[in-house]
Write a protein that holds these residues in place. Structure first.
Motif, PDB file in Angstrom:
ATOM      1  N   GLN A 240       0.955  -1.490  -0.633  1.00 41.25           N
ATOM      2  CA  GLN A 240       0.109  -0.281  -0.188  1.00 41.25           C
ATOM      3  C   GLN A 240       1.376   1.101   0.307  1.00 41.25           C
ATOM      4  O   GLN A 240       0.306   2.728  -0.713  1.00 41.25           O
ATOM      5  CB  GLN A 240      -0.761  -0.127   1.695  1.00 41.25           C
ATOM      6  CG  GLN A 240      -2.251  -0.930   0.785  1.00 41.25           C
ATOM      7  CD  GLN A 240      -2.789  -1.298   2.369  1.00 41.25           C
ATOM      8  OE1 GLN A 240      -3.118  -2.547   3.526  1.00 41.25           O
ATOM      9  NE2 GLN A 240      -3.866   0.512   2.741  1.00 41.25           N
ATOM     10  N   GLU A 282      -7.735  -2.275  11.763  1.00 41.75           N
ATOM     11  CA  GLU A 282      -7.877  -0.774  12.012  1.00 41.75           C
ATOM     12  C   GLU A 282      -6.799  -0.407  11.109  1.00 41.75           C
ATOM     13  O   GLU A 282      -7.106   0.932  10.688  1.00 41.75           O
ATOM     14  CB  GLU A 282      -7.159  -0.767  13.407  1.00 41.75           C
ATOM     15  CG  GLU A 282      -9.266  -1.698  14.339  1.00 41.75           C
ATOM     16  CD  GLU A 282     -10.175  -1.233  14.538  1.00 41.75           C
ATOM     17  OE1 GLU A 282     -10.578   0.315  13.353  1.00 41.75           O
ATOM     18  OE2 GLU A 282     -11.206  -1.691  14.651  1.00 41.75           O
ATOM     19  N   TRP A 284      -5.005  -0.726   8.583  1.00 40.11           N
ATOM     20  CA  TRP A 284      -4.375  -0.907   6.477  1.00 40.11           C
ATOM     21  C   TRP A 284      -5.928  -1.064   5.922  1.00 40.11           C
ATOM     22  O   TRP A 284      -6.000  -1.736   4.738  1.00 40.11           O
ATOM     23  CB  TRP A 284      -3.526  -1.947   6.871  1.00 40.11           C
ATOM     24  CG  TRP A 284      -2.545  -1.323   7.103  1.00 40.11           C
ATOM     25  CD1 TRP A 284      -2.182  -1.862   8.390  1.00 40.11           C
ATOM     26  CD2 TRP A 284      -1.785  -0.475   6.814  1.00 40.11           C
ATOM     27  NE1 TRP A 284      -0.789  -1.180   8.723  1.00 40.11           N
ATOM     28  CE2 TRP A 284      -0.681  -0.349   7.482  1.00 40.11           C
ATOM     29  CE3 TRP A 284      -1.430   0.448   5.460  1.00 40.11           C
ATOM     30  CZ2 TRP A 284       0.798   0.600   7.587  1.00 40.11           C
ATOM     31  CZ3 TRP A 284      -0.677   1.337   5.229  1.00 40.11           C
ATOM     32  CH2 TRP A 284       0.465   1.482   6.404  1.00 40.11           C
ATOM     33  N   ASP A 286      -9.073  -0.769   5.763  1.00 37.09           N
ATOM     34  CA  ASP A 286     -10.179   0.171   5.927  1.00 37.09           C
ATOM     35  C   ASP A 286     -11.415  -0.288   5.884  1.00 37.09           C
ATOM     36  O   ASP A 286     -11.717  -1.635   7.235  1.00 37.09           O
ATOM     37  CB  ASP A 286     -10.567   0.592   4.571  1.00 37.09           C
ATOM     38  CG  ASP A 286      -9.368   1.397   4.298  1.00 37.09           C
ATOM     39  OD1 ASP A 286      -8.188   1.949   4.980  1.00 37.09           O
ATOM     40  OD2 ASP A 286      -8.367   1.974   2.678  1.00 37.09           O
ATOM     41  N   ASP A 287     -13.001  -0.608   5.514  1.00 38.88           N
ATOM     42  CA  ASP A 287     -13.807  -1.116   5.376  1.00 38.88           C
ATOM     43  C   ASP A 287     -14.021  -2.166   5.358  1.00 38.88           C
ATOM     44  O   ASP A 287     -14.639  -2.901   5.282  1.00 38.88           O
ATOM     45  CB  ASP A 287     -15.568  -0.058   4.786  1.00 38.88           C
ATOM     46  CG  ASP A 287     -15.613   0.442   5.124  1.00 38.88           C
ATOM     47  OD1 ASP A 287     -15.087   1.527   6.553  1.00 38.88           O
ATOM     48  OD2 ASP A 287     -15.829   2.264   4.884  1.00 38.88           O
ATOM     49  N   LYS A 289     -12.351  -4.174   6.962  1.00 35.62           N
ATOM     50  CA  LYS A 289     -12.113  -4.861   7.617  1.00 35.62           C
ATOM     51  C   LYS A 289     -13.633  -5.839   8.568  1.00 35.62           C
ATOM     52  O   LYS A 289     -13.423  -6.890   9.362  1.00 35.62           O
ATOM     53  CB  LYS A 289     -11.153  -4.449   9.087  1.00 35.62           C
ATOM     54  CG  LYS A 289     -12.755  -3.074   9.402  1.00 35.62           C
ATOM     55  CD  LYS A 289     -12.071  -1.954  10.591  1.00 35.62           C
ATOM     56  CE  LYS A 289     -13.166  -0.828  10.974  1.00 35.62           C
ATOM     57  NZ  LYS A 289     -12.711   0.442  10.935  1.00 35.62           N
ATOM     58  N   ARG A 311      -1.661   4.587  12.568  1.00 35.74           N
ATOM     59  CA  ARG A 311      -2.323   5.590  11.472  1.00 35.74           C
ATOM     60  C   ARG A 311      -1.260   6.738  10.888  1.00 35.74           C
ATOM     61  O   ARG A 311      -1.604   7.620   9.200  1.00 35.74           O
ATOM     62  CB  ARG A 311      -3.768   5.677  12.028  1.00 35.74           C
ATOM     63  CG  ARG A 311      -4.564   4.784  12.277  1.00 35.74           C
ATOM     64  CD  ARG A 311      -6.254   5.531  12.860  1.00 35.74           C
ATOM     65  NE  ARG A 311      -6.615   3.771  12.120  1.00 35.74           N
ATOM     66  CZ  ARG A 311      -7.526   4.237  13.652  1.00 35.74           C
ATOM     67  NH1 ARG A 311      -8.224   4.500  14.817  1.00 35.74           N
ATOM     68  NH2 ARG A 311      -8.413   2.943  13.777  1.00 35.74           N
ATOM     69  N   ARG A 314       0.662   5.806   8.094  1.00 36.22           N
ATOM     70  CA  ARG A 314       0.386   5.589   6.826  1.00 36.22           C
ATOM     71  C   ARG A 314      -0.235   6.529   6.152  1.00 36.22           C
ATOM     72  O   ARG A 314      -0.486   6.983   4.654  1.00 36.22           O
ATOM     73  CB  ARG A 314      -1.282   5.257   7.266  1.00 36.22           C
ATOM     74  CG  ARG A 314      -2.557   4.269   6.720  1.00 36.22           C
ATOM     75  CD  ARG A 314      -3.541   3.698   6.073  1.00 36.22           C
ATOM     76  NE  ARG A 314      -3.933   3.608   5.185  1.00 36.22           N
ATOM     77  CZ  ARG A 314      -5.463   3.408   5.346  1.00 36.22           C
ATOM     78  NH1 ARG A 314      -5.809   1.506   5.289  1.00 36.22           N
ATOM     79  NH2 ARG A 314      -6.479   3.569   3.598  1.00 36.22           N
ATOM     80  N   SER A 321      -5.136   3.195  -0.434  1.00 36.03           N
ATOM     81  CA  SER A 321      -6.499   2.252   0.179  1.00 36.03           C
ATOM     82  C   SER A 321      -6.441   0.872   0.069  1.00 36.03           C
ATOM     83  O   SER A 321      -5.542   0.250  -0.833  1.00 36.03           O
ATOM     84  CB  SER A 321      -7.445   2.652  -0.607  1.00 36.03           C
ATOM     85  OG  SER A 321      -7.829   2.029  -1.665  1.00 36.03           O
ATOM     86  N   SER A 323      -8.515  -1.095  -0.977  1.00 36.36           N
ATOM     87  CA  SER A 323      -8.968  -1.210  -2.252  1.00 36.36           C
ATOM     88  C   SER A 323      -8.468  -0.867  -3.414  1.00 36.36           C
ATOM     89  O   SER A 323      -8.559  -2.141  -4.338  1.00 36.36           O
ATOM     90  CB  SER A 323     -10.387  -0.214  -2.268  1.00 36.36           C
ATOM     91  OG  SER A 323     -10.793  -0.722  -3.706  1.00 36.36           O
TER      92      SER A 323
END
Ligand code: LR7
Ligand code: MN
Length: 431
Positions: A240, A282, A284, A286-287, A289, A311, A314, A321, A323
């Motif tokens: 990422q 939490e 890396w 995102d949703d 998780k 965080r 990052r 992301s 995604s």
């Protein structure tokens, strides 16, 4: 130390590897080995295989980090033993049991070489293991490189060559898993199996990384305890944040795969692994998780401490992301990048739920009372209209035949399901 090359001779990629020539001016490396209560024989096998199978010129030092072992032979006797070896061997002692993550951080900080190479304490390096790892880092300092991991049996110590046709992935529970190298990766390498494989994740124990890059990319999450999770955390972070993670198919290192660990997990195995996994999810994922949390609802009760520094990292590194990672690095992931629904599939009339019954590939999917506990009753209806339960898809190949679970093939056909929202009916496309 035995039987290192015999089995490789028939292997196509290894045969081609033997003709490769590496530059003279490879970067040097420190080999960092952390251990807790390791057996004398396996630890010494690791050390000696490093010594005799690494070019003297590039092997700067071996750094042993004792994570507060409770065995006497790992104290003074080990110190005396390593004094007589041809390469400097440093022993660092953790003041208290810290876990492999913080122990590796200590070892890395003591390293004086350009590259850090991590190994578990029960490995056997094979002839020529190191040169291809260092050569790839010389070519690209942001490549983090792993050897092929050969299997050493913990019953017989038989040595079995690992495959260059599997790479690292993970499932919804965030367990590391091997999966077949996909066709796109074979195509990218134009069929040359000596070219490194871009792997979505790594097993975690055996890899080399440029020391400065290790620091730039955020070393490890020091908030992780004992064992677990750091391998996926580092894998996601590398990809990422702009690096690459590769399996160097011309490098082989054996590892003793143990059925039981010789150590305890203070605080409980499950608790520690869940905490570490929550930290990585939490920071890396995102949703995405949600896949982890919905399949293991119990984990949301586990306190994962403070992740603000991670965080912040990052943010600072301007990382992509999750995604993006799924789309560009791991399109064959078990987690679908696009999906309509994630949860249970309930028959509202009978209050029963589709349940994979913990069954395996090729077996029938079941029906069971809905229990609301995730696990075997979690499915995802994906944008490709497949119904997935982790790495298996519902598949119906015969009219009125049973619905079985097969590897997802992304070809629709027998794995395509239509959902009629009006009547709330799921229909196999072909029926
Ligand atoms: O508290 C501890 N302190 C330690 O120093 C616990 C462990 N350790 C040491 C231990 O002595 C060993 O040298 O850490 C090293 C790794 O522990 P193992 O050998 O018990 O782990 P493993 O081989 O079962 O697990 C894999 O996943 C781990 C997740 O945290 C680590 O990343 C391991 O390095 C990793 N091993 C490999 O990648 C080898 C191939 C396995 C596969 C697939
Ligand atoms: Mn191990």
């Amino acid at each position: 130390m035995s039987g290192e090359t015999g089995k490789f001779r028939n292997n196509f990629s290894i045969y081609r590897c033997k003709t490769k020539v590496y530059q003279d001016d490879l970067p040097d490396t420190s080999v960092v080995i952390v251990f807790h209560n390791e057996a004398w024989s396996t630890l010494l096998r690791t050390i000696h295989s490093v010594l005799i199978r690494s070019p003297k010129k590039v092997l700067r030092e071996i750094i042993l980090v004792d994570d507060d072992s409770e065995r006497d032979f790992l104290k003074k006797p080990l110190e005396n033993y390593v004094k007589n070896l041809q390469v400097p061997v440093k022993i660092i002692r953790m003041e208290q049991r810290s876990g492999l993550i913080r122990a590796r951080l200590r070892g890395a900080a003591a390293s004086k070489a350009q590259v850090i190479t991590f190994l578990d304490a029960h490995c056997e390096c094979t002839v020529g293991w190191l040169e291809p790892l260092l050569a790839r880092i010389k070519e690209n300092r942001t490549a983090v490189v792993c050897p092929i991991i050969d299997v050493i049996s913990d019953d017989t110590f038989e040595y079995m060559a690992g495959s260059d046709m599997t790479y690292g992935g993970f499932n919804w529970k965030l367990n590391f898993r091997w999966y077949p190298v996909p066709q796109r990766e074979m195509d990218r390498r134009k069929g040359d199996r000596t070219i490194s494989v871009r792997t979505p994740t790594m097993a975690g124990g055996l890899f080399s990384i440029d020391k400065d890059y290790f620091e730039e990319i955020g070393t490890y999450d020091a908030g992780m305890d004992i064992w677990g999770g750091e391998n996926l955390e580092m894998s996601f972070r590398i990809w990422q944040c702009g690096g690459s993670l590769e399996i160097i198919t011309c490098s082989h290192v054996g590892h003793v795969f143990r059925k039981a660990t010789p150590y305890t997990f203070p605080g409980g195995t499950g608790h520690i692994i869940n905490k570490n996994n929550r930290r990585l999810a939490e920071v890396w994922m995102d949703d995405f998780k949600d896949f982890f949390y919905i399949i293991s609802p119990g984990v949301v009760k586990v306190d994962y401490g403070d992740v603000s520094a991670r965080r912040g990292l990052r943010e600072r590194l301007k990382c992509n992301s999750f995604s993006w990672y799924l789309e560009n690095i791991y399109p064959d992931s078990q987690i679908p990048r696009r999906y309509y629904l994630l949860g249970e599939i309930r028959n509202v009339a009978t209050n029963q739920c589709l349940d994979n019954m913990g069954r395996k590939e090729n077996e029938k999917v079941g029906i069971f009372n809905c229990h609301g506990m995730g696990g075997n009753q979690v499915f995802s209806y994906t944008a490709d209209k497949e119904i997935r339960t982790d790495d298996l898809c519902l598949d119906v190949s015969r009219l009125n035949g049973p619905v079985v679970m097969l590897k997802c093939h992304h070809m629709r056909g027998n794995q395509l399901w239509e959902y009629d929202v009006q009547v709330r009916l799921l229909l196999s496309h072909d029926l």
